[in-house]
Design a protein around this motif. Structure first.
Motif: not given
Length: 171
Positions: A20-45
């Motif tokens: 929800r936060a990523a969508f609110a700030f990016s304005g794009s649902y597809a980009e928000a999904e990518d951003i979320v993936q990057d955030v959690f991948l960053s946390l994992h690695t």
């Protein structure tokens, strides 16, 4: 909680909030999904140690906001469709018409106001917590919140949207 399970635990608990936060700030649902993936991948690695769940949530939101800022600076941002073109996306369809219109009005505010309004009213953070997340003074965050509300109210009154003005008065 061990570092191997931190990303999985965080995704299960805060995945929708970060989306929800990523969508609110990016304005794009597809980009928000990518951003979320990057955030959690960053946390994992790069596992981090967190004092509490709130610390973890704040870190995730801060990481998402930073990635959104990077996205907005990118070339790709200027080549994507606007939020109006996403009228049928999953996130927008979940909101009623008044909420969607208000969210769009908030998104149209200058970024510094939209950011604090979203974190305070949509995610429920206090001014102190927002100040910590954004690395700003508490008084600055309070001023941004007040000015953002005033600006939003003025824009809604200018458009003659009395229903939305009533909602703003409750904020």
């Amino acid at each position: 909680m061990n570092n191997e399970n931190t990303a999985l635990y965080a995704f299960k608990k805060y995945g929708n909030t970060v989306l929800r936060a990523a969508f609110a700030f990016s304005g794009s649902y597809a980009e928000a999904e990518d951003i979320v993936q990057d955030v959690f991948l960053s946390l994992h690695t790069n596992p981090q140690n967190f004092n509490s769940d709130e610390h973890l949530k704040a870190w995730l939101l801060r990481a998402a906001i930073n990635k959104c800022k990077n996205f907005r600076r990118s070339f790709r941002f200027s080549r994507t469709c606007s939020i109006d073109d996403l009228e049928h996306s999953e996130v927008i369809c979940e909101m009623d018409t008044e909420s969607r219109e208000l969210r769009q009005q908030i998104a149209a505010l200058p970024k510094k106001y939209a950011e604090v309004i979203f974190l305070h009213y949509y995610e429920g953070y206090s001014i102190k917590e927002i100040a910590s997340m954004l690395n700003k003074n508490e008084n600055t965050v309070g001023s941004l919140l007040r000015r953002g509300r005033e600006k939003l109210k003025a824009e809604l009154e200018e458009e003659g949207d009395l229903c939305q003005v009533k909602i703003i008065k409750t904020l």
